[in-house]
Design an enzyme around this catalytic site. Structure first.
Site, PDB file in Angstrom:
ATOM      1  N   CYS A   1      -1.009   3.041  51.161  1.00 38.82           N
ATOM      2  CA  CYS A   1      -0.475   4.343  51.563  1.00 38.82           C
ATOM      3  C   CYS A   1       0.728   4.302  52.499  1.00 38.82           C
ATOM      4  O   CYS A   1       1.756   4.925  52.225  1.00 38.82           O
ATOM      5  CB  CYS A   1      -1.580   5.184  52.174  1.00 38.82           C
ATOM      6  SG  CYS A   1      -2.453   4.400  53.544  1.00 38.82           S
TER       7      CYS A   1
ATOM      8  N   ASP B   1      -0.558   8.864  45.515  1.00 37.10           N
ATOM      9  CA  ASP B   1       0.268   8.154  46.495  1.00 37.10           C
ATOM     10  C   ASP B   1       0.369   6.655  46.233  1.00 37.10           C
ATOM     11  O   ASP B   1       1.171   5.965  46.854  1.00 37.10           O
ATOM     12  CB  ASP B   1      -0.200   8.439  47.926  1.00 37.10           C
ATOM     13  CG  ASP B   1      -1.518   7.782  48.299  1.00 37.10           C
ATOM     14  OD1 ASP B   1      -2.261   7.353  47.395  1.00 37.10           O
ATOM     15  OD2 ASP B   1      -1.811   7.708  49.509  1.00 37.10           O
TER      16      ASP B   1
END
Length: 638
Positions: A77, A238
C-alpha cells in the site's frame, strides 16, 4: 438480492435526479470521483471471474471502460499510494521502502495541491499512508468524514473514498460468516491446496462481495445528489490481492489491479481514446499515470517532473509499451526487485537473489495460508511450483508468458526460444531505471545520508549520483555467474560506497566458495570500510561461510551496527536482519543482543517499528526476552 436492489436504486436515482445539481452543471471542469479498495486483484465478475459475486461493479463495467493491463507499480500500500500522490516513481523520490519517509523537492507537489490551485475541492476519505513528506497543505479535507458535499457552490470536486474491508487483515479475521463455498475456490498453482488456503481464498472473495455493496451505495449517493452526469468515476484496487505471493511480491499477481473508468456523455470529449460503454482496452497503464491523467482531464498543464503518462483528457499521449514495478524493503525485510510487463510477458530482475521472495515478514505470517504454506515447504511436501516462493537463492531473472502461464510458475528466462523477449524486457527495465534515476540502488540509509540538506529526488537527478556505475555493479552482483567473483572482490576497493556494497552482496550471494576465495577482501571490508552497510553485508558473508574467528568478528560487527542511537534506524534494521540470517550461529551474542537499543529517537517514526519486529523474531529464535539480558549457563553446564 441486496446488491441487485442497489443497482435498481442507482438506476431510479439517476432517472429521478433533481434539476438542481449543487452548481456542478455550471462548472467548466468535470467532477472526479475515485472509489478505491484495498488489496484486490481483478477478481471480479466483469473480469471474467466466475467465482466472484460483484453485481454492482459488473453493472458499472457494462457502461464504462475496463483496463486489462493496469499495474499498481508497487505490490504493497504505502509505496503504491506514494506513486499515485506524486506522479513520480518512488524509486526516484526515495519513497520505495515500506513506511519510510522522504522529503520532496520544493518544485514537486502532490496532485491534490495542483488540483486545488485550479479550483477543485479535494477530499480524501480517508487513508493517506505516503512515504513522502508533503510541501504544504495537500487536501481540503482528509478524514473519515471528508466528503464532496462540503464544497462551495459551483465548485468542481475531486474526491476519494477508500474501502478497507478487503484489506489483507480481513482475510484472516475470525469468526467469519462464509458466503462463497471454499470447495469451489480456484487455488493458484503456486499455493498448496489445503483447507486453510481454501478458507482464506473464499473469505477474500466474500470481502470483495461486501465491498461491491459499498460501491453500489457510493454510486447511488452520487446519483441521488444529481451529480452522476457531471462526474467522471474511477474504480481501482490499491495493489494486487492480499494473499501471499500477491501482496509484497512484484509479479503480475501482486501488481495487477482492476481499473474501471466511467465518463458521462457530457464529458465524452475527455474520455480515453479507446472509450466505449462496456468496452475493454489492453492499453498498459499504471499508478504513476493517474496524476497526469487527472491534470489532463482538468485541463491543467502537466508539470515537467511528472513521470507518468496521461491516458484520458485533453492531453493524452501515445500508449506505453511497458508498465514497471518495484520492491524495496517490505516491513522488516530488505530486498530489491524491478519488474516490467507488456501485454503478454512479465520480466523480473532480482537484484538480491540470495533472499527468497517469501521472506519471513511477521505481519504476512499472521495469515493462515502463509503459515501452512511455509510449514509444508519446511516439511518438503510441496511441488516445485509451490516451493519456489520460499527458496533461496531465487533466479537472477524471471520471465513469464501470461498467455500460457497466468499463475507465473514457469520461468522462461533460460529458454533459448525466449531470449529475444528476455533481452527486450531486460533492456526496457534498465533504460527505465536510468531514465527515472533509480535511487533505490543505494542502501536505504544512504538514500537519506547522501541527500541530507536536500532530498533524494534532487540528489538522484544530480551529477553526484553515478547511477550507471552503480547499476552496472548491481547487475554484476546479481547475475549469478560464479566467474564474476573476482571482479566483485575488485569492487570492494571502489571509491563509491554503493559500488562496494554491491560488490559485497555479490560475494554473499555466491556463497561459501566466493567467500573463501576472497576472504581477506571481505575481512577488510567488514573491519575497515567507512560504510556501515558494506560492513554489514561483509559480516553476514563471513558469519555464514567463514571460520570460527570470522564468525566471532562478524557478530561483533553486527552488534555494533545494530546500536540504533549510534548507527541509525536503517543500519539497525539491516544488521538485525543479517543476525537473523545467521540463525543459531548468533546464539553466543543473545545476552548482548537483548541489551542493545534498537530504536533511534531521531529517526522518522514510521521506521521505528521494524527493528522491534526483528528483535521479537530474534528473541523467539535465540531464547531471550528483549530488554533483559539473557541468562548465561553456569560454567561446566550446557
Amino acid at each position: 438480492m441486496l446488491n441487485r436492489t442497489l443497482i435498481l436504486l442507482l438506476a431510479v436515482g439517476h432517472l429521478l435526479c433533481p434539476v438542481s445539481r449543487a452548481g456542478a452543471a455550471e462548472s467548466t471542469r468535470p467532477n472526479i470521483l475515485w472509489l478505491t479498495t484495498e488489496d484486490i486483484g481483478p477478481q471480479l465478475g466483469c473480469y471474467g471471474d466466475a467465482y466472484a459475486d460483484t453485481p454492482n461493479l459488473d453493472a458499472f463495467a457494462a457502461r464504462s471502460l475496463l483496463y486489462l493491463t493496469a499495474w499498481s507499480n508497487a505490490p504493497v500500500c504505502a509505496p503504491a499510494r506514494t506513486t499515485i500522490i506524486a506522479g513520480v516513481y518512488p524509486t526516484a523520490t526515495g519513497g520505495e521502502h515500506m513506511r519510510s519517509t522522504a522529503p520532496l523537492p520544493a518544485q514537486v507537489r502532490m496532485y491534490p495541491q495542483i488540483l486545488r490551485e485550479a479550483g477543485y475541492y479535494c477530499t480524501n476519505n480517508s487513508k493517506e499512508d505516503y512515504n513522502l513528506a508533503p510541501n504544504g497543505k495537500v487536501w481540503d479535507e482528509s478524514s473519515g468524514k471528508a466528503h464532496y458535499q462540503s464544497r462551495g457552490a459551483g465548485q468542481p470536486f475531486f474526491a476519494v473514498f477508500n474501502h478497507v474491508g478487503t484489506h489483507e487483515s480481513q482475510i484472516r479475521t475470525r469468526p467469519h460468516k462464509a458466503v462463497h463455498d471454499p470447495s469451489k475456490a480456484v487455488i493458484p498453482a503456486y499455493h498448496p491446496d489445503t483447507p486453510e488456503v481454501r478458507q482464506d481464498w473464499a473469505q477474500y472473495y466474500d470481502n470483495i462481495t461486501t465491498m461491491d455493496g459499498w460501491f453500489g451505495k457510493q454510486l447511488a449517493e452520487l446519483a441521488a445528489a444529481g451529480l452522476a452526469d457531471d462526474t467522471i468515476v474511477f474504480f481501482y484496487g490499491d495493489h494486487g490481492s492480499g494473499m501471499p505471493r500477491s501482496k509484497r511480491t512484484p509479479l503480475n499477481s501482486g501488481l495487477r489491479v482492476p481499473l474501471l473508468v466511467h465518463v458521462p456523455e457530457k464529458w465524452k470529449h475527455l474520455a480515453p481514446p479507446e472509450y466505449s460503454a462496456g468496452g475493454k482496452t489492453d492499453r498498459p497503464v499504471s499508478f504513476v499515470d493517474l496524476a497526469p491523467t487527472l491534470f489532463s482531464i482538468a485541463s491543467i498543464a502537466v508539470p515537467d517532473w511528472i513521470q507518468g503518462k496521461a491516458f484520458a483528457g485533453g492531453k493524452v499521449v501515445e500508449p506505453r509499451q511497458y508498465v514497471f514495478g518495484f520492491r524495496g524493503r517490505m516491513d522488516e525485510r530488505t530486498d530489491m526487485v524491478r519488474t516490467a510487463r507488456d501485454n503478454r510477458y512479465v520480466y523480473v530482475k532480482n537484484f538480491m537473489p540470495h533472499r527468497p521472495h517469501g521472506q519471513s515478514v511477521g505481519y504476512q505470517l499472521q495469515t493462515p495460508t502463509t503459515r501452512v504454506w511455509k510449514d509444508l515447504f519446511a516439511a518438503g511436501k510441496l511441488t516445485p511450483e509451490q516451493s519456489y516462493f520460499w527458496q533461496a537463492p531465487k533466479a537472477s531473472e524471471e520471465l513469464y508468458d501470461l498467455q500460457s502461464d497466468p499463475w507465473e510458475v514457469r520461468n522462461l528466462a533460460a529458454d533459448p526460444a525466449h531470449q529475444a523477449t528476455l533481452e527486450r524486457l531486460r533492456t526496457a527495465t534498465q533504460d527505465w531505471m536510468l531514465a527515472t534515476r533509480d535511487v533505490g540502488l543505494l542502501p536505504e540509509g544512504e538514500i537519506h545520508s547522501r541527500s541530507k540538506g536536500s532530498d533524494p529526488y534532487t540528489y538522484g537527478h544530480s551529477p553526484d549520483f553515478p547511477i550507471a556505475k552503480i547499476l552496472a555493479a548491481a547487475r554484476l552482483a546479481s547475475n549469478g555467474d560464479p566467474s564474476a567473483a573476482k571482479s566483485l572482490a575488485g569492487l570492494l576497493g571502489d571509491s563509491d560506497s554503493a559500488v562496494r556494497y554491491w560488490g559485497a552482496i555479490g560475494l554473499l550471494a555466491r556463497g561459501k566458495a566466493a567467500t573463501e576465495a576472497h576472504h581477506d577482501a571481505l575481512v577488510s571490508a567488514m573491519t575497515k570500510d567507512d560504510s556501515v552497510y558494506v560492513r554489514i553485508v561483509a559480516a553476514e558473508a563471513l558469519g555464514k561461510f567463514g571460520n570460527d574467528a570470522d564468525l566471532a568478528a562478524a557478530l561483533r560487527t553486527l552488534l555494533a551496527a545494530a546500536d540504533a542511537p549510534k548507527t541509525g534506524a536503517y543500519a539497525t534494521t539491516s544488521a538485525l536482519q543479517a543476525i537473523d540470517e545467521l540463525g543459531s550461529k548468533a546464539m553466543s551474542i543473545k545476552s548482548e543482543l537483548a541489551a542493545i537499543q534498537v530504536i533511534d529517537p531521531t529517526s522518522y517514526p514510521r521506521t521505528r517499528e521494524y527493528p522491534t519486529r526483528l528483535m521479537e523474531t530474534l528473541s523467539a529464535s535465540l531464547g531471550f526476552e528483549y530488554g533483559k539480558p539473557a541468562k548465561q549457563p553456569k560454567k561446566g553446564k550446557k
